[in-house]
Design an enzyme around this catalytic site. Structure first.
Site, PDB file in Angstrom:
ATOM      1  N   ASN A   1       0.710  -1.237   0.012  1.00 28.98           N
ATOM      2  CA  ASN A   1       0.088   0.048  -0.088  1.00 28.98           C
ATOM      3  C   ASN A   1       0.718   1.306   0.047  1.00 28.98           C
ATOM      4  OD1 ASN A   1      -1.317   2.317   0.897  1.00 28.98           O
ATOM      5  ND2 ASN A   1      -2.979   1.160   1.648  1.00 28.98           N
TER       6      ASN A   1
ATOM      7  N   GLU B   1      10.859  -1.163  10.187  1.00 31.07           N
ATOM      8  CA  GLU B   1      12.130  -0.578  10.818  1.00 31.07           C
ATOM      9  C   GLU B   1      13.160   0.042   9.955  1.00 31.07           C
ATOM     10  OE1 GLU B   1      12.401  -3.472  14.450  1.00 31.07           O
ATOM     11  OE2 GLU B   1      11.433  -4.446  12.993  1.00 31.07           O
TER      12      GLU B   1
HETATM   13 MO1  MOS Z   1      10.178  -3.846  16.497  1.00 27.79          MO
HETATM   14  S1  MOS Z   1      11.550  -3.018  17.749  1.00 27.79           S
HETATM   15  O1  MOS Z   1      11.065  -5.299  16.503  1.00 27.79           O
HETATM   16  O2  MOS Z   1       8.614  -3.731  17.395  1.00 27.79           O
END
Ligand code: MOS
Length: 741
Positions: A628, A702
């Site tokens: 998305n 991340e």
């Molecule tokens: Mo992430 S720090 O693996 O929630």
């Protein structure tokens, strides 16, 4: 009919902006009681006495639970658990205190106000002991972790000493990053409710399945008797990836008082008992030949843990895989302090590690008088340099190229302090971003209902990231249904099992299961229609039939079609269901799976004051197929924002006399606000990674934060000539370095 990748609005957006989305502390219950957690004001020692008489005498007080009267748990509250998924908790089983802000009591009353008032009236006497809080002196006792996520604590390849002897230019520097604490908008909160032996927990968690197992283990009850409900989570970032003390304490209190109990942590209680990012001290030594070829790289990390559990910030892991360097050594050492155990915080390891590595690479480029992008291209890893496996897909070269182009990198003049506009020193810096592509086993079901709508579900979580939306897209696409006829359920431990929403793995793990379950349901729907004498599709081969817009339809004759509801009605009115479990196959052994990116930053430093602003960030990412475009880019942007905060603002300030974080509130723990953020330009290459999963989609949770602190540090160096190796980069460090003249 292809909904994958479309920038759709969040399916839960209206619920959220109208207040219809219920978070853990908002669920109602008859006879609801309110709990307040009381935490220690010393960092080490014992609770000598708690005088509860004034609290007990308060009207409405139902329970004052301390280590004196708390129900005894299996094995003293320390059952066989598996850190870091399950932690060592503070469950009032002993009077020992191991860190400031550690739970020492729980007060339950019929109203929150009465619980707060009663908690204030406890008289706690401590027997303090001398805590270990000074990292520098405790470092001498650093120990290697017994085990670590992401590989062995210590690694070596090639011959590091030989490597150093063959290089002609060397960088040798120590970088530090501060302790940080998670500050999601929604602090931890839970409501516990018992029905006989069965416990329901409305919790805010990154993993309903993991929470169920952990809570059952701590309480010594059957996992089947624990039900976790967590439909909305107001941000997690790692702190909600483990079950912490307050969850189990709330369940204990609810059983004790025989009423549902709600417990929400205060903002200051986020600083200690529920994890955080540890302090790191990273020593890097890089050596290269004159042409920029790396000959050796050493990365030694010290980070703090608590005195009662090992938790490792895996800063050296990124160094093992990012560049093709033949001789390399990494190590991790832990320094126990009297603080709460640290935990996962957005890109744990990569955030801190990429700051050190990518700062050091910039220092090397300066020493070599080489362009920072050219230095990285010179040492480009065509295969995983540690495992010697091919990448499943790697487009980092294109990230550098497109990033440099979008940013206008060619306008940069190399010398520090060479770019200036009036009183503003202008710096341009860059860094590489990377994060591993993880995937775990996940299950889902897809159910086509008699009314022609579909419900698709998995026991995953939506941390505010867009899981509801993306899974609805994947399900609708695979079913052949319009989006508004598909609803997705998650955040409930009674649904098919899915992994913790951590490690950027939810989309990567759950989307394939959702897709397979939806395909299975679609195939059953088609088979039912083809076998049905009353259907316009009767007698057709299922291969010649598909589902479009909720209609079963002949591929080559759109006039032969049958609505899903009619197919189900004639077949007896029972829902048609598909189920699937998806996991990695043998490709997991053959490839190395990583996402990559390139971050370019412009920093402005006031030539008289040293104040630093970041007006512009360009990030280009290779994360496979983006499912998305709107929620995905938004998440990458959020990662960059946190990277700016980590570079310039965030730090938990530990008072090394008492072990207390002195800025445990959002007034003094600085995170970026809108006024701190300029233009953020996010691009995604969108090259699918078919080796990774059927959707070609790697995780994006991340990678956005990685590289950003280094790119900013490098830009500040370029602007001022001052190399700041200690985050956060505040103006005093620029002044001390002589950047203001
Ligand atoms: Mo992430 S720090 O693996 O929630």
């Amino acid at each position: 009919m292809n909904m994958i990748g479309q920038p759709l609005d969040r399916t839960d957006g209206v619920l959220k902006v109208t207040g219809g989305a219920k978070y853990a502390a908002e669920f109602p219950a008859a006879q609801l009681a309110h709990a307040v957690l009381v935490t220690s004001t010393i960092a080490r020692g014992r609770v000598a006495a708690i005088d509860t008489t004034r609290a007990d005498a308060m009207p409405g007080v139902l329970l004052v639970m301390t280590s004196r009267n708390a129900p005894r748990l299996p094995n003293g509250g320390e059952p066989e658990v598996s850190p870091p998924a399950q932690r060592r908790l503070s469950l009032l089983q002993t009077d020992e205190i191991r860190y400031d802000n550690e739970p020492v009591a729980l007060v339950v009353a019929d109203t929150l106000e009465r619980a707060i008032d009663a908690a204030d009236r406890l008289r706690i006497t401590y027997a303090p002991e001398s805590p270990t809080l000074d990292f520098a002196s405790a470092k001498a006792h650093g120990h290697p972790p017994a085990s670590m996520i992401g590989g062995k604590p210590d690694t070596e390849r090639g011959n590091i000493e030989h490597g150093f002897s063959t290089g002609s230019v060397r960088v040798n520097a120590v970088y530090t990053t501060p302790m940080e604490h998670h500050n999601p908008m929604e602090p931890h909160a839970v409501m516990a409710s018992w029905d006989g032996p069965r416990l329901t927990l409305y919790d805010t968690t990154q993993g309903v399945g993991n929470a169920r197992k952990a809570v059952a283990t701590f309480l010594g009850i059957k996992p089947e008797d624990v039900h976790i409900v967590s439909p909305f989570v107001g941000g997690g970032f790692g702190c909600k990836g483990s079950v912490w003390s307050q969850v189990v304490l709330c369940a204990m209190a609810a059983r004790q008082v025989g009423r549902p109990v709600r417990l929400a942590l205060t903002r200051p209680q986020m600083f200690g008992p529920v994890g955080g990012r540890p302090y790191t001290e990273q020593h890097l030594v890089l050596s290269a030949r004159k042409d920029g070829t790396l000959t050796a790289l050493r990365h030694d990390t010290f980070s703090n843990t608590s005195t009662f559990e090992d938790w490792t910030e895996t800063s050296g892991v990124v160094t093992r895989m990012l560049y093709e360097v033949p001789n390399l050594a990494t190590s991790h050492r832990l320094v126990p302090l009297n603080v709460g155990t640290p935990t996962f915080m957005r890109a744990p390891g990569e955030t801190t590690g990429s700051f050190a590595l990518e700062s050091a690479m910039d220092e090397l480029a300066v020493a070599l008088k080489m362009d920072p992008v050219a230095l990285r291209l010179k040492n480009y890893a065509e295969i995983d340099p540690e495992e010697r496996k091919p990448w499943s897909s790697k487009q980092l070269r294109e990230c550098y190229r497109l990033g440099a182009e979008r940013f206008g990198w060619s306008k940069r003049t190399a010398a520090p302090r060479s770019m200036r506009a009036g009183n503003t020193l202008i710096g341009m810096g860059m860094a590489t971003a990377t994060y591993p592509a993880r995937r775990s086993e996940a299950s889902a079901f897809a159910r086509i209902l008699p009314d022609g709508n579909a419900v698709v579900a998995s026991g995953t979580q939506d941390l505010g990231t867009g899981t509801y939306t993306v899974m609805t897209q994947v399900a609708a696409d695979a079913l052949g249904f319009p989006l508004d006829r598909v609803s997705f359920a998650l955040g409930d431990s009674s649904l098919p099992n899915a992994p913790v929403s951590g490690g950027s793995q939810s989309v990567a793990s759950v989307a394939p299961a959702v897709r397979q379950a939806a395909i299975a349901a679609r195939e059953r729907l088609i088979a039912t229609a083809c076998a049905d004498a009353g259907s316009p599709l009767h007698g057709m081969s299922t291969d010649d039939v598909t589902v479009v817009d909720g209609w079963v339809v002949a591929r080559r004759d759109a006039s032969r079609r049958d609505p899903a509801a009619a197919v189900i009605a004639r077949a007896g009115g029972q829902p048609i269901e598909g189920r699937a479990t998806a996991k990695r196959g043998e490709e997991a052994q053959r490839y190395a799976f990583h996402s990559f990116g390139a971050v370019f930053v412009e920093a402005h430093v006031d030539a008289a004051l040293g104040t630093i602003r970041v007006p512009r960030v360009v990030g280009v990412y290779d994360v496979g197929k983006l499912l998305n475009e709107k929620t995905g880019k938004s998440q990458l942007m959020g990662g960059i924002v946190w990277g700016i905060g980590a570079a310039l603002e965030e730090a938990s300030e530990l008072d090394v006399r008492y072990g207390r974080f002195v800025n445990a509130n959002l007034a003094e723990y600085h995170v970026p606000v809108n006024a701190d953020i300029g233009t953020i330009d996010v691009s995604v290459l969108n090259v699918p990674d078919p080796q990774f999963n059927a959707l070609g989609a790697r995780g994006i949770g991340e990678i956005g934060i990685t590289g950003v602190p280094a790119a900013i540090a490098n830009a500040v160096y370029h602007a001022t000539g001052v190399r700041v190796r200690n985050l956060p980069i505040t103006l005093d460090k620029v002044l001390e370095g002589g950047g203001i003249v």
